[in-house]
Write an enzyme that holds these catalytic residues in place. Sequence first.
Site, PDB file in Angstrom:
ATOM      1  N   LYS A  31       2.008  10.176   8.236  1.00 41.47           N
ATOM      2  CA  LYS A  31       1.340   9.940   9.451  1.00 41.47           C
ATOM      3  C   LYS A  31       1.867  10.382  10.839  1.00 41.47           C
ATOM      4  CE  LYS A  31      -0.746   5.480   7.657  1.00 41.47           C
ATOM      5  NZ  LYS A  31      -2.244   5.843   7.854  1.00 41.47           N
ATOM      6  N   ASP A  72       9.218   2.789   2.050  1.00 39.82           N
ATOM      7  CA  ASP A  72       7.942   3.244   2.341  1.00 39.82           C
ATOM      8  C   ASP A  72       7.859   3.224   3.804  1.00 39.82           C
ATOM      9  OD1 ASP A  72       5.369   4.516   2.790  1.00 39.82           O
ATOM     10  OD2 ASP A  72       4.652   3.669   0.925  1.00 39.82           O
ATOM     11  N   PHE A  95       0.881  -1.283   0.122  1.00 37.59           N
ATOM     12  CA  PHE A  95       0.085   0.040  -0.133  1.00 37.59           C
ATOM     13  C   PHE A  95       0.643   1.089   0.087  1.00 37.59           C
ATOM     14  CE2 PHE A  95      -2.816   3.498   1.319  1.00 37.59           C
ATOM     15  CZ  PHE A  95      -3.988   3.021   0.786  1.00 37.59           C
TER      16      PHE A  95
END
Length: 400
Positions: free
Chosen positions: A253, A224, A139
């Site tokens: 985040k 990532d 993702f």
Amino acid sequence: MLSNENIQALDEKYVLHTYKRMPGVFVRGKGCYLYDENGKEYLDFLAGIAVCQLGHCHPAVVKAITEQAQTLLHTSNYLVTEPQARLAKKLCEISGMDKVFFTTDGTTANETALKIAKKHGLAKRPDGDYEIISLNNSFHGRSLGSLSATAQPRYQDPFKPLLPNFKSVPINDVAALRNAFSDKTAAFTFEPIQGEGGVMPVTAEYAREARDLAYKHNALLIVDEVQCGLGRTGHWFVFQHLGVEPDILCLAKALGGGLPVGACLTRGDAAHILKPGDHGSTYGGNPISTCTGLAVLETIEKENLLENAIEMGNLLQSGFKKLGPIVEETRGSGLMIGIRLSKPIARDVVAQALDLGLITNATDEWTLRLVPPLTVNAAEVQKALSIFENVLTAQLATAR
Ligand code: PLP
């Protein structure tokens, strides 16, 4: 103040529903707890999906936002500001990377990485015959570029055809990775622990092989860590634990402590691929989000939250292991934990835990994902474990 029913009616009528929402209207947060409109308390083991590393409304975050809001909110990236420069320095110091491009979230951090990869690929193969490799079940975001790297049919299929030049390989399959790399490869991108994919860690052997292959084929290694980075696993970054150095690192985040901010960090030659005019972001790295980002990182250090993440993560995992055969496997490290159940009841467990005052999440029918704040304490871990124990016992009783 609107009533709960009115708020839900407005949401129903005016908000585009792309999310499966949990019931309730949430009004307040403090530490590891959220409160709904009736004052009901919920222990939050989702933490805004691995965002609220310091819990909700940590005084250091509130102070940074408040003071910066009274000083300077936004300038545009044509002008230099102190908070952006200081956060860039801090991020480079803790990661070993050289340069930072600030974005607004994880998707735009990944878009930046992919644009660098594309420019590198076109320099290698001016005919456009370059490739970017990602992992199955990954993702990286849902914009058309990042979605092209997000190798999951459930996200990609409604939007095909996506960008050309992408292909994907199974996680931790060294032979498949060797086979996929060639002189066409512009970049390999991976999450060291797949988050949305069910908390699936990449092995150190696999990560090191990827690093070697990328060097050998003059390809960029993109890591990532939007979800697993910034202390969540008890290390600033998982790549440090795996012993590999990325050319590009994507973050978001936790960085803003709840404000929207992301970053694409570059190292070595990869730091010189984008030139003035190649890329931009109106809000990326604005004073309020970068000032808050610095407060988040400094508080993680000051409160020894990396150590706490390891300690509390071990407590959680060992607690789950005691819950019997319904727990098939516990995965992840620190406070990024995946619990594979032996029955496909994870979504029901999440719904029942919510009734009992625990917010958590399932990445599929079999897997629970726990990403509580790094400030969580032993009593809160025990409370979550006993709610899980109650719910799992009840679930097993009804299944009989
Ligand atoms: N990369 C990873 C590893 C993620 O987990 C996510 C979001 O869950 C993204 C990228 C996209 O980030 P955002 O939702 O902030 O755009």
